[in-house]
Design an enzyme around this catalytic site. Sequence first.
Site, PDB file in Angstrom:
ATOM      1  N   HIS A   1       0.841  -1.205   0.000  1.00 44.31           N
ATOM      2  CA  HIS A   1       0.000   0.000   0.000  1.00 44.31           C
ATOM      3  C   HIS A   1       0.873   1.251   0.000  1.00 44.31           C
ATOM      4  O   HIS A   1       0.688   2.161  -0.818  1.00 44.31           O
ATOM      5  CB  HIS A   1      -0.907  -0.019   1.233  1.00 44.31           C
ATOM      6  CG  HIS A   1      -1.658   1.251   1.480  1.00 44.31           C
ATOM      7  ND1 HIS A   1      -3.015   1.359   1.298  1.00 44.31           N
ATOM      8  CD2 HIS A   1      -1.256   2.476   1.918  1.00 44.31           C
ATOM      9  CE1 HIS A   1      -3.412   2.578   1.598  1.00 44.31           C
ATOM     10  NE2 HIS A   1      -2.348   3.284   1.989  1.00 44.31           N
ATOM     11  N   GLU A   2       1.824   1.299   0.908  1.00 45.40           N
ATOM     12  CA  GLU A   2       2.634   2.500   1.040  1.00 45.40           C
ATOM     13  C   GLU A   2       3.567   2.710  -0.154  1.00 45.40           C
ATOM     14  O   GLU A   2       3.745   3.834  -0.625  1.00 45.40           O
ATOM     15  CB  GLU A   2       3.434   2.458   2.344  1.00 45.40           C
ATOM     16  CG  GLU A   2       2.574   2.620   3.583  1.00 45.40           C
ATOM     17  CD  GLU A   2       1.769   3.917   3.579  1.00 45.40           C
ATOM     18  OE1 GLU A   2       2.232   4.926   3.012  1.00 45.40           O
ATOM     19  OE2 GLU A   2       0.665   3.913   4.139  1.00 45.40           O
TER      20      GLU A   2
ATOM     21  N   HIS B   1       1.819   4.262  -2.973  1.00 47.18           N
ATOM     22  CA  HIS B   1       1.748   5.725  -2.870  1.00 47.18           C
ATOM     23  C   HIS B   1       2.951   6.362  -3.576  1.00 47.18           C
ATOM     24  O   HIS B   1       2.834   7.424  -4.201  1.00 47.18           O
ATOM     25  CB  HIS B   1       1.740   6.161  -1.408  1.00 47.18           C
ATOM     26  CG  HIS B   1       0.396   6.097  -0.758  1.00 47.18           C
ATOM     27  ND1 HIS B   1      -0.745   6.609  -1.336  1.00 47.18           N
ATOM     28  CD2 HIS B   1       0.010   5.588   0.440  1.00 47.18           C
ATOM     29  CE1 HIS B   1      -1.777   6.421  -0.523  1.00 47.18           C
ATOM     30  NE2 HIS B   1      -1.347   5.801   0.550  1.00 47.18           N
TER      31      HIS B   1
ATOM     32  N   TYR C   1      -3.656  15.042  -2.405  1.00 44.04           N
ATOM     33  CA  TYR C   1      -4.122  14.266  -1.252  1.00 44.04           C
ATOM     34  C   TYR C   1      -5.223  14.993  -0.490  1.00 44.04           C
ATOM     35  O   TYR C   1      -5.075  15.369   0.679  1.00 44.04           O
ATOM     36  CB  TYR C   1      -2.947  13.950  -0.334  1.00 44.04           C
ATOM     37  CG  TYR C   1      -3.186  12.751   0.546  1.00 44.04           C
ATOM     38  CD1 TYR C   1      -3.396  11.490   0.003  1.00 44.04           C
ATOM     39  CD2 TYR C   1      -3.201  12.872   1.928  1.00 44.04           C
ATOM     40  CE1 TYR C   1      -3.610  10.388   0.809  1.00 44.04           C
ATOM     41  CE2 TYR C   1      -3.417  11.782   2.743  1.00 44.04           C
ATOM     42  CZ  TYR C   1      -3.623  10.546   2.169  1.00 44.04           C
ATOM     43  OH  TYR C   1      -3.827   9.447   2.982  1.00 44.04           O
TER      44      TYR C   1
ATOM     45  N   GLU D   1      -5.807   6.799  -2.107  1.00 41.21           N
ATOM     46  CA  GLU D   1      -5.853   5.768  -1.069  1.00 41.21           C
ATOM     47  C   GLU D   1      -6.394   4.446  -1.608  1.00 41.21           C
ATOM     48  O   GLU D   1      -5.895   3.370  -1.281  1.00 41.21           O
ATOM     49  CB  GLU D   1      -6.706   6.244   0.106  1.00 41.21           C
ATOM     50  CG  GLU D   1      -5.987   7.140   1.087  1.00 41.21           C
ATOM     51  CD  GLU D   1      -4.836   6.422   1.775  1.00 41.21           C
ATOM     52  OE1 GLU D   1      -4.972   5.228   2.101  1.00 41.21           O
ATOM     53  OE2 GLU D   1      -3.793   7.061   1.971  1.00 41.21           O
TER      54      GLU D   1
ATOM     55  N   ASP E   1     -10.606  14.184   7.833  1.00 44.27           N
ATOM     56  CA  ASP E   1      -9.760  13.294   7.041  1.00 44.27           C
ATOM     57  C   ASP E   1      -9.519  13.869   5.647  1.00 44.27           C
ATOM     58  O   ASP E   1      -9.580  13.165   4.652  1.00 44.27           O
ATOM     59  CB  ASP E   1     -10.419  11.903   6.974  1.00 44.27           C
ATOM     60  CG  ASP E   1      -9.578  10.861   6.251  1.00 44.27           C
ATOM     61  OD1 ASP E   1      -8.350  10.917   6.365  1.00 44.27           O
ATOM     62  OD2 ASP E   1     -10.177  10.009   5.561  1.00 44.27           O
TER      63      ASP E   1
ATOM     64  N   HIS F   1      -9.593   8.582   3.491  1.00 51.19           N
ATOM     65  CA  HIS F   1      -9.631   7.188   3.942  1.00 51.19           C
ATOM     66  C   HIS F   1     -11.057   6.668   4.082  1.00 51.19           C
ATOM     67  O   HIS F   1     -11.256   5.494   4.384  1.00 51.19           O
ATOM     68  CB  HIS F   1      -8.919   7.038   5.285  1.00 51.19           C
ATOM     69  CG  HIS F   1      -7.449   7.293   5.228  1.00 51.19           C
ATOM     70  ND1 HIS F   1      -6.893   8.517   5.500  1.00 51.19           N
ATOM     71  CD2 HIS F   1      -6.409   6.475   4.904  1.00 51.19           C
ATOM     72  CE1 HIS F   1      -5.581   8.443   5.368  1.00 51.19           C
ATOM     73  NE2 HIS F   1      -5.265   7.225   5.011  1.00 51.19           N
TER      74      HIS F   1
END
Length: 545
Positions: free
Chosen positions: A371-372, A375, A386, A395, A455, A460
């Site tokens: 996941h990271e 990014h 973002y 995301e 958020d 998210h």
Amino acid sequence: MEKKQWVNLGIAFALTLFNFTSATAATTSSSEKISLNSETGAPVFIAGTLTVPSQADPYEIVLSYLREKENLYSIKLEGAQTLDIISETTDELGFTNIKLQHMYNGVPVFGSVLSAHINQSGVLTAISGELTQISKLDQDPAEENAFLQPSSAAAAVTNDLTAKLKKAPDIIQQESPSLVVFVGDGEARLAYSSEVEYLEPEPGNVRYFIDAANGAILASFNQIHQADPVGKDAVSAGTGLLGDKKSIYTVQNAEGSFLLDRTRGKGILTYDAANMLELPGKLWQDADGLFNEAYDAAAVDAHVYAGQTFDYFKKIHGRTSYDGKGARVISTVHYGEKYNNAFWSGSQMVYGDGDGTTFSPLSGSLDVVAHELTHAVTATTAKLIYQGQSGAINESISDVYGALVEGYFDDHPDWLIGEDIYTPKQKGDALRSLADPTTKGQPDHYSKLYLGTEDYGGVHINSGIGNKAAYLLANGGTHYSVAVKGIGLDKTGKILYRTLTQYLTPNTSYRQYQAAAVQAATDLYGASSEEVNSVKAAFSAVGLQ
């Protein structure tokens, strides 16, 4: 500096969200399909046979078409407003992709980017992105004496951060302020854009916009998402956080074994922060070459999972590391004390150990690592902003590839994110579910889009919409009475990869995402293919058609 994202923190930021409609326009071609922003009337995606075959320069083909569409785009591409080439590449299908930056009096308009595709016959087939509307700009960039010096803008950033954090931040990197046109609340202003990365009193990576005339903060949002040893390459043994045995690529010399993998790109390196807050820390070293101690486990998993993510993108998508150029993949584990997060800092991965209740060490989940690092792929391709819908898509794409990477290595993805590290005392729990986003309070349909300001406008939260669409595309199913035929993990990954790297632009909306995915599937499999039908059905099932 590139964009950074947090794994799961929710931070408030005010923004405006748009609803989108689709329309078919009879202009240069009967096949031309135009997707519009229903509030501004501006196109966000145009696809079809948009021009006749041509031997002309691809940029001129695109520019000529856009000039024909000036009324549609509500922009006059001469004088003050121009489009400058950011990049021009040719992909594996023979399409030329040109990314264009909207300029106003020579100054880039933040987030206003177009991505155009021309096929091998010189036919323009798609334009993705929305140009920011600028009715007027009272400030003249040529009047340099009327504006603050960049150093004053940088000071304004530091002062604002100090006030918000209640102490001066420990800045490790600050981008030199550069002039942009920033549009907020319908008003265009000349502003300095700057990004600052800091570790204390808490890690952050904040993008600032400072009024170039008076130093006022126009907007800000948090994006946080030593020499090599000499020796021989070796394969060492290690034990991960779940007690699983792993083989690890290392470098060995008389001093011991180091977590440096030189077999992939420019290297995969794993460091130890030793529960401190300094990055990257010390390159992980083991005296006997056996990484089996409990303290080693977080490093073992971080190192192996970074390598597996690297392998997935290389073998399936032909992408060498996150930047496509073999960039080093650096990870730091044991960051801080009981630190409940993981993030991409813009240059490396950082993993906390968790507090043992909310999280166990966060490097212990392949889907979180993937996941990271996804990014990072997004930051070097579409550069999705973002916040709002573009942030939610950002995301979602990371969640989807977290699941796809996991599925590539075990054949049976569970479509959960973080199940191996979240609430370790509660079996079966996870951060998010792509199969059923509602179990974690996320919407599974565009009609349920979160419109609040928490958020960063729900990056998210609203990611659940894209997650559900991707799950249906891969697995099939019926959702809101729409039946979807699944096409499998491999094709889902290839379609969304092309969507991300070729068609998405910084301020992409869900409507643009849907149109871009359909176009990507069309490029790969043909307009009348089952794959295109499945993409259309999957997005329709979540309220996007």
